[in-house]
Design a protein around this motif. Structure first.
Motif, PDB file in Angstrom:
ATOM      1  N   GLU A  33      49.757  19.450  43.775  1.00 26.79           N
ATOM      2  CA  GLU A  33      51.163  19.676  44.116  1.00 26.79           C
ATOM      3  C   GLU A  33      51.687  20.975  43.521  1.00 26.79           C
ATOM      4  O   GLU A  33      52.373  21.748  44.199  1.00 26.79           O
ATOM      5  N   ARG A  34      51.368  21.229  42.248  1.00 28.55           N
ATOM      6  CA  ARG A  34      51.809  22.470  41.598  1.00 28.55           C
ATOM      7  C   ARG A  34      51.200  23.687  42.303  1.00 28.55           C
ATOM      8  O   ARG A  34      51.886  24.677  42.563  1.00 28.55           O
ATOM      9  N   ASP A  35      49.914  23.600  42.652  1.00 28.41           N
ATOM     10  CA  ASP A  35      49.259  24.714  43.329  1.00 28.41           C
ATOM     11  C   ASP A  35      49.886  24.985  44.694  1.00 28.41           C
ATOM     12  O   ASP A  35      50.069  26.142  45.085  1.00 28.41           O
ATOM     13  N   ILE A  36      50.219  23.920  45.415  1.00 29.37           N
ATOM     14  CA  ILE A  36      50.866  24.094  46.727  1.00 29.37           C
ATOM     15  C   ILE A  36      52.229  24.754  46.552  1.00 29.37           C
ATOM     16  O   ILE A  36      52.584  25.688  47.271  1.00 29.37           O
ATOM     17  N   THR A  37      52.996  24.293  45.577  1.00 30.45           N
ATOM     18  CA  THR A  37      54.321  24.862  45.297  1.00 30.45           C
ATOM     19  C   THR A  37      54.213  26.337  44.919  1.00 30.45           C
ATOM     20  O   THR A  37      55.006  27.165  45.359  1.00 30.45           O
ATOM     21  N   GLN A  38      53.214  26.670  44.103  1.00 30.41           N
ATOM     22  CA  GLN A  38      53.058  28.053  43.627  1.00 30.41           C
ATOM     23  C   GLN A  38      52.218  28.922  44.566  1.00 30.41           C
ATOM     24  O   GLN A  38      52.034  30.110  44.323  1.00 30.41           O
ATOM     25  N   CYS A  39      51.697  28.315  45.631  1.00 31.39           N
ATOM     26  CA  CYS A  39      50.861  29.041  46.611  1.00 31.39           C
ATOM     27  C   CYS A  39      49.672  29.725  45.950  1.00 31.39           C
ATOM     28  O   CYS A  39      49.343  30.882  46.268  1.00 31.39           O
ATOM     29  N   GLN A  40      49.037  29.014  45.046  1.00 32.26           N
ATOM     30  CA  GLN A  40      47.834  29.548  44.403  1.00 32.26           C
ATOM     31  C   GLN A  40      46.985  28.394  43.884  1.00 32.26           C
ATOM     32  O   GLN A  40      47.482  27.299  43.673  1.00 32.26           O
ATOM     33  N   THR A  41      45.715  28.658  43.706  1.00 36.67           N
ATOM     34  CA  THR A  41      44.802  27.658  43.181  1.00 36.67           C
ATOM     35  C   THR A  41      44.560  27.965  41.710  1.00 36.67           C
ATOM     36  O   THR A  41      44.087  29.051  41.364  1.00 36.67           O
ATOM     37  N   SER A  42      44.897  27.026  40.854  1.00 32.38           N
ATOM     38  CA  SER A  42      44.800  27.260  39.411  1.00 32.38           C
ATOM     39  C   SER A  42      43.507  26.741  38.793  1.00 32.38           C
ATOM     40  O   SER A  42      43.256  26.952  37.615  1.00 32.38           O
ATOM     41  N   ILE A  43      42.692  26.064  39.579  1.00 34.36           N
ATOM     42  CA  ILE A  43      41.427  25.506  39.100  1.00 34.36           C
ATOM     43  C   ILE A  43      40.308  26.025  39.999  1.00 34.36           C
ATOM     44  O   ILE A  43      40.455  26.053  41.212  1.00 34.36           O
ATOM     45  N   GLY A  44      39.198  26.421  39.395  1.00 32.80           N
ATOM     46  CA  GLY A  44      38.036  26.793  40.199  1.00 32.80           C
ATOM     47  C   GLY A  44      37.275  27.964  39.623  1.00 32.80           C
ATOM     48  O   GLY A  44      37.632  28.515  38.570  1.00 32.80           O
ATOM     49  N   PRO A  45      36.222  28.372  40.313  1.00 36.65           N
ATOM     50  CA  PRO A  45      35.337  29.423  39.794  1.00 36.65           C
ATOM     51  C   PRO A  45      36.008  30.784  39.630  1.00 36.65           C
ATOM     52  O   PRO A  45      35.553  31.603  38.841  1.00 36.65           O
ATOM     53  N   HIS A  46      37.104  31.029  40.347  1.00 33.50           N
ATOM     54  CA  HIS A  46      37.819  32.292  40.180  1.00 33.50           C
ATOM     55  C   HIS A  46      38.471  32.387  38.804  1.00 33.50           C
ATOM     56  O   HIS A  46      38.895  33.458  38.392  1.00 33.50           O
ATOM     57  N   LYS A  47      38.540  31.290  38.087  1.00 34.06           N
ATOM     58  CA  LYS A  47      39.087  31.273  36.730  1.00 34.06           C
ATOM     59  C   LYS A  47      37.983  31.325  35.668  1.00 34.06           C
ATOM     60  O   LYS A  47      38.261  31.299  34.479  1.00 34.06           O
ATOM     61  N   ASP A  48      36.733  31.366  36.108  1.00 37.07           N
ATOM     62  CA  ASP A  48      35.608  31.445  35.173  1.00 37.07           C
ATOM     63  C   ASP A  48      35.607  32.800  34.487  1.00 37.07           C
ATOM     64  O   ASP A  48      36.274  33.744  34.934  1.00 37.07           O
ATOM     65  N   ASP A  49      34.852  32.918  33.423  1.00 38.39           N
ATOM     66  CA  ASP A  49      34.834  34.160  32.656  1.00 38.39           C
ATOM     67  C   ASP A  49      33.418  34.447  32.169  1.00 38.39           C
ATOM     68  O   ASP A  49      32.540  33.587  32.220  1.00 38.39           O
ATOM     69  N   MET A  50      33.226  35.649  31.695  1.00 36.12           N
ATOM     70  CA  MET A  50      31.969  36.061  31.083  1.00 36.12           C
ATOM     71  C   MET A  50      32.267  36.429  29.634  1.00 36.12           C
ATOM     72  O   MET A  50      33.244  37.126  29.358  1.00 36.12           O
ATOM     73  N   LEU A  51      31.436  35.952  28.741  1.00 34.41           N
ATOM     74  CA  LEU A  51      31.545  36.292  27.331  1.00 34.41           C
ATOM     75  C   LEU A  51      30.420  37.264  27.017  1.00 34.41           C
ATOM     76  O   LEU A  51      29.250  36.986  27.311  1.00 34.41           O
ATOM     77  N   ILE A  52      30.769  38.399  26.469  1.00 34.28           N
ATOM     78  CA  ILE A  52      29.780  39.400  26.092  1.00 34.28           C
ATOM     79  C   ILE A  52      29.765  39.491  24.575  1.00 34.28           C
ATOM     80  O   ILE A  52      30.807  39.684  23.952  1.00 34.28           O
ATOM     81  N   LYS A  53      28.574  39.343  24.015  1.00 36.70           N
ATOM     82  CA  LYS A  53      28.423  39.440  22.567  1.00 36.70           C
ATOM     83  C   LYS A  53      27.503  40.608  22.234  1.00 36.70           C
ATOM     84  O   LYS A  53      26.526  40.861  22.926  1.00 36.70           O
ATOM     85  N   LEU A  54      27.853  41.280  21.168  1.00 37.47           N
ATOM     86  CA  LEU A  54      27.033  42.354  20.632  1.00 37.47           C
ATOM     87  C   LEU A  54      26.778  42.021  19.170  1.00 37.47           C
ATOM     88  O   LEU A  54      27.729  41.826  18.416  1.00 37.47           O
TER      89      LEU A  54
END
Length: 139
Positions: A23-44
């Motif tokens: 419901e919140r995603d429909i109201t905000q016209c965006q998807t808040s859950i999913g692979p587009h929210k994934d991240d990469m961690l880089i360690k040195l």
């Protein structure tokens, strides 16, 4: 350098979370859950570059990944992809600038930057455009 994939949600919880935020995603016209929210961690040296790396180290790591991606694409399809670099030179020291420009020889590249002298000294350029006050001029 080490690279870690950090999913934003596990496969097991994905459907439940999508339903929960629907419901919140429909109201905000965006998807808040999913692979587009994934991240990469880089360690040195075991340290998270986002937290402990300098701007130059972060930029170098990102460029290393991008150049690796170019090599992978070339290996798979036999051609280099087009490389887009947005103001990449300003955050690199002279040695890293020179190394980057040497590395991209032969790769079709679009570079945005505030000065072209270093680029013109290091690589052959086909076209240079100046953008000033909203106007684009070919040099």
């Amino acid at each position: 350098m080490e690279l870690f994939y950090q999913p934003s949600v596990t496969a097991e919880e994905f459907e439940k979370k999508l339903i929960y935020v629907k419901e919140r995603d429909i109201t905000q016209c965006q998807t808040s859950i999913g692979p587009h929210k994934d991240d990469m961690l880089i360690k040195l040296s075991g340290q998270d570059l986002r937290r402990f790396g300098s701007q130059g180290q972060q930029r170098t790591a990102a460029l290393s990944l991008k150049l690796s991606e170019i090599a992978l694409v070339k290996d798979k399809i036999g051609e280099n992809p087009i490389l887009l670099l947005d103001d990449v030179l300003s955050e690199l020291d002279k040695n890293r600038q020179a190394h980057l420009l040497e590395t991209i020889q032969g790769i079709q590249t679009f570079i945005t930057c505030t000065g072209t002298e270093l680029i013109q000294q290091r690589i052959e350029t086909d076209h240079i455009y100046d953008v000033s006050s909203g106007c684009v001029k070919h040099r």
